[in-house]
Motif scaffolding. Sequence first.
Motif, PDB file in Angstrom:
ATOM      1  N   CYS A 162       0.274  -0.248 -10.690  1.00  0.00           N
ATOM      2  CA  CYS A 162      -0.137   0.896 -11.509  1.00  0.00           C
ATOM      3  C   CYS A 162      -0.041   0.620 -13.002  1.00  0.00           C
ATOM      4  O   CYS A 162      -0.578   1.389 -13.813  1.00  0.00           O
ATOM      5  N   ARG A 163       0.622  -0.442 -13.391  1.00  0.00           N
ATOM      6  CA  ARG A 163       0.733  -0.767 -14.814  1.00  0.00           C
ATOM      7  C   ARG A 163      -0.465  -1.537 -15.332  1.00  0.00           C
ATOM      8  O   ARG A 163      -0.647  -1.680 -16.537  1.00  0.00           O
ATOM      9  N   ASP A 164      -1.278  -2.063 -14.429  1.00  0.00           N
ATOM     10  CA  ASP A 164      -2.417  -2.889 -14.817  1.00  0.00           C
ATOM     11  C   ASP A 164      -3.710  -2.211 -14.368  1.00  0.00           C
ATOM     12  O   ASP A 164      -4.000  -2.163 -13.172  1.00  0.00           O
ATOM     13  N   PRO A 165      -4.504  -1.677 -15.282  1.00  0.00           N
ATOM     14  CA  PRO A 165      -5.742  -1.007 -14.877  1.00  0.00           C
ATOM     15  C   PRO A 165      -6.772  -1.940 -14.256  1.00  0.00           C
ATOM     16  O   PRO A 165      -7.711  -1.491 -13.607  1.00  0.00           O
ATOM     17  N   ARG A 166      -6.589  -3.240 -14.450  1.00  0.00           N
ATOM     18  CA  ARG A 166      -7.518  -4.214 -13.874  1.00  0.00           C
ATOM     19  C   ARG A 166      -6.932  -4.899 -12.638  1.00  0.00           C
ATOM     20  O   ARG A 166      -7.459  -5.921 -12.176  1.00  0.00           O
ATOM     21  N   ALA A 167      -5.873  -4.349 -12.101  1.00  0.00           N
ATOM     22  CA  ALA A 167      -5.228  -4.961 -10.934  1.00  0.00           C
ATOM     23  C   ALA A 167      -6.169  -4.946  -9.731  1.00  0.00           C
ATOM     24  O   ALA A 167      -6.914  -3.977  -9.525  1.00  0.00           O
ATOM     25  N   PRO A 168      -6.185  -6.003  -8.944  1.00  0.00           N
ATOM     26  CA  PRO A 168      -7.074  -6.051  -7.769  1.00  0.00           C
ATOM     27  C   PRO A 168      -6.625  -5.073  -6.688  1.00  0.00           C
ATOM     28  O   PRO A 168      -5.451  -4.674  -6.632  1.00  0.00           O
ATOM     29  N   ASN A 169      -7.560  -4.681  -5.852  1.00  0.00           N
ATOM     30  CA  ASN A 169      -7.256  -3.798  -4.730  1.00  0.00           C
ATOM     31  C   ASN A 169      -6.305  -4.493  -3.757  1.00  0.00           C
ATOM     32  O   ASN A 169      -6.365  -5.724  -3.576  1.00  0.00           O
ATOM     33  N   GLN A 170      -5.461  -3.696  -3.107  1.00  0.00           N
ATOM     34  CA  GLN A 170      -4.482  -4.223  -2.158  1.00  0.00           C
ATOM     35  C   GLN A 170      -4.722  -3.618  -0.778  1.00  0.00           C
ATOM     36  O   GLN A 170      -4.872  -2.404  -0.645  1.00  0.00           O
ATOM     37  N   PRO A 171      -4.763  -4.438   0.264  1.00  0.00           N
ATOM     38  CA  PRO A 171      -5.044  -3.929   1.608  1.00  0.00           C
ATOM     39  C   PRO A 171      -3.863  -3.184   2.204  1.00  0.00           C
ATOM     40  O   PRO A 171      -2.715  -3.324   1.750  1.00  0.00           O
ATOM     41  N   PHE A 172      -4.151  -2.430   3.239  1.00  0.00           N
ATOM     42  CA  PHE A 172      -3.151  -1.672   3.996  1.00  0.00           C
ATOM     43  C   PHE A 172      -3.336  -2.049   5.461  1.00  0.00           C
ATOM     44  O   PHE A 172      -4.454  -2.029   5.986  1.00  0.00           O
ATOM     45  N   PHE A 173      -2.238  -2.403   6.150  1.00  0.00           N
ATOM     46  CA  PHE A 173      -2.306  -2.889   7.531  1.00  0.00           C
ATOM     47  C   PHE A 173      -1.476  -2.002   8.453  1.00  0.00           C
ATOM     48  O   PHE A 173      -0.497  -1.388   8.042  1.00  0.00           O
ATOM     49  N   ARG A 174      -1.879  -2.000   9.716  1.00  0.00           N
ATOM     50  CA  ARG A 174      -1.102  -1.344  10.767  1.00  0.00           C
ATOM     51  C   ARG A 174      -1.024  -2.257  11.977  1.00  0.00           C
ATOM     52  O   ARG A 174      -1.993  -2.937  12.333  1.00  0.00           O
ATOM     53  N   SER A 175       0.137  -2.274  12.611  1.00  0.00           N
ATOM     54  CA  SER A 175       0.320  -2.980  13.882  1.00  0.00           C
ATOM     55  C   SER A 175       0.843  -1.997  14.914  1.00  0.00           C
ATOM     56  O   SER A 175       1.730  -1.192  14.610  1.00  0.00           O
ATOM     57  N   THR A 176       0.309  -2.048  16.108  1.00  0.00           N
ATOM     58  CA  THR A 176       0.780  -1.194  17.195  1.00  0.00           C
ATOM     59  C   THR A 176       1.392  -2.012  18.335  1.00  0.00           C
ATOM     60  O   THR A 176       1.685  -1.463  19.395  1.00  0.00           O
ATOM     61  N   ASP A 177       1.577  -3.298  18.116  1.00  0.00           N
ATOM     62  CA  ASP A 177       2.184  -4.154  19.145  1.00  0.00           C
ATOM     63  C   ASP A 177       3.372  -4.927  18.592  1.00  0.00           C
ATOM     64  O   ASP A 177       3.633  -6.059  18.982  1.00  0.00           O
ATOM     65  N   GLY A 178       4.095  -4.307  17.673  1.00  0.00           N
ATOM     66  CA  GLY A 178       5.312  -4.923  17.156  1.00  0.00           C
ATOM     67  C   GLY A 178       5.081  -6.120  16.267  1.00  0.00           C
ATOM     68  O   GLY A 178       5.940  -7.007  16.199  1.00  0.00           O
ATOM     69  N   GLY A 179       3.947  -6.167  15.571  1.00  0.00           N
ATOM     70  CA  GLY A 179       3.709  -7.242  14.623  1.00  0.00           C
ATOM     71  C   GLY A 179       2.997  -8.451  15.167  1.00  0.00           C
ATOM     72  O   GLY A 179       2.780  -9.421  14.433  1.00  0.00           O
TER      73      GLY A 179
END
Length: 420
Positions: A162-179
């Motif tokens: 949030c401190r860098d307006p040009r920061a790259p997008n960051q993905p969000f992941f989910r696991s339903t089998d314990g990783g």
Amino acid sequence: MRFLLRTFVLLPALLLALVVIPSAAFSVALGASDGSLDGWLADGSSDATGFLAFTSPPPGTVPTPPGTVPTPPGTVPRPPRPTPPALTFLKDQATIYPHIIKKVIGDRLSPTIYAFTENGYLYRSDHDGRLWSLVTTAAPVEDFLMSSADPDVLYSGVGVDCRDPRAPNQPFFRSTDGGVTWRELPTAMNLRPLLIDPTDPMRLFAADCNMLYLSMDGGRSWQEKPDNAAGQLWLTHRVIGMAAAALTEEDDETASTPHWRQLYAIGVDRSGNGVVAFSDDEGETWVNLVDPATALEAPRAIVAHQMQAGLIWVVTAQGVWTTSDYGVNWTLYNRGLREFTALRAPALNAITYSNDGALYLATLRGLYTKPGADAAWKKVTGTSFDELHLSGLLLTESNPSLLWVNSAEDGVFVYRLANR
């Protein structure tokens, strides 16, 4: 001619003698070592069990050792299951032999603990770290949030800078089998998971630089939670941490049953000052628990007592603020922490409590503890992590005598709480 006839008559007798006499001698030798004859009873009758080893199998079969069950035809025998690796210690540093544990992740309400080792493997223990099983040798994430309701469900997202307006997008992941496998959720880009419902692993809060969000379906869709109360805290503050008092006893029907009716959140404004907010309607409205005249400088973490309503601790740059009455009264505990409160860099990082009321604080230089309400913080000494930069703490209700200590660079250590 007479010689040939004699040979023809005597040859069968010679062959019989060659078979019978050595066999009898061999049988006697088997039991004669202690003066008895195995396979024979005292009355001279034979004991059939003494001859099981000499039973000839049918042609073309493999003999089965006595006492075993033959494998059915057409099946492949299973190899013996390997013994799960156990937790070992080099003094107080935790290892899954032979690898040092670099980070542990868990939840106070669950005995399941995940561990990243120095070689990049991810392990899981369902018994507070006593035995481990390998999850994967190449996890695509380095940190995640675990559901206490279903430890197979994990969420991972570092959030955008949030401190860098040009920061790259960051993905969000989910696991339903314990990783074992991870799925990227495009609808959750740039979000950081904050809190999972202790009764439903598909319900969770997350935040970005501007808004708090709630998902009811495991991160596939999200609802904005802008704070519909008059204060509208999240218009001026960014949510950076959340906690829930999941085991507070509100009535006889919900006693000791996890719930999500008492939520706490900390937020910071553009100047770095913080607020602590409370919600009892799943984030629809929030109440500021901090007097506007009392500024919380650079809050970093919040912990709510699971079974005592209204008792929370907030780690800030000034020390540890605490209230036991939903924010009516606040007390700052920083006696013994002056070397850290004078620093501008983050120095107080995480906090937890033991069931006897003692507090434990992870700092830039080791672990500190405070046993009572009026006592000063004291450094825990005699450990391998006395001067290390500690980044996190984990204590579970199922094994409250063991404190897992995450360090920033040197791996995980285990501190055994005395008389707990």
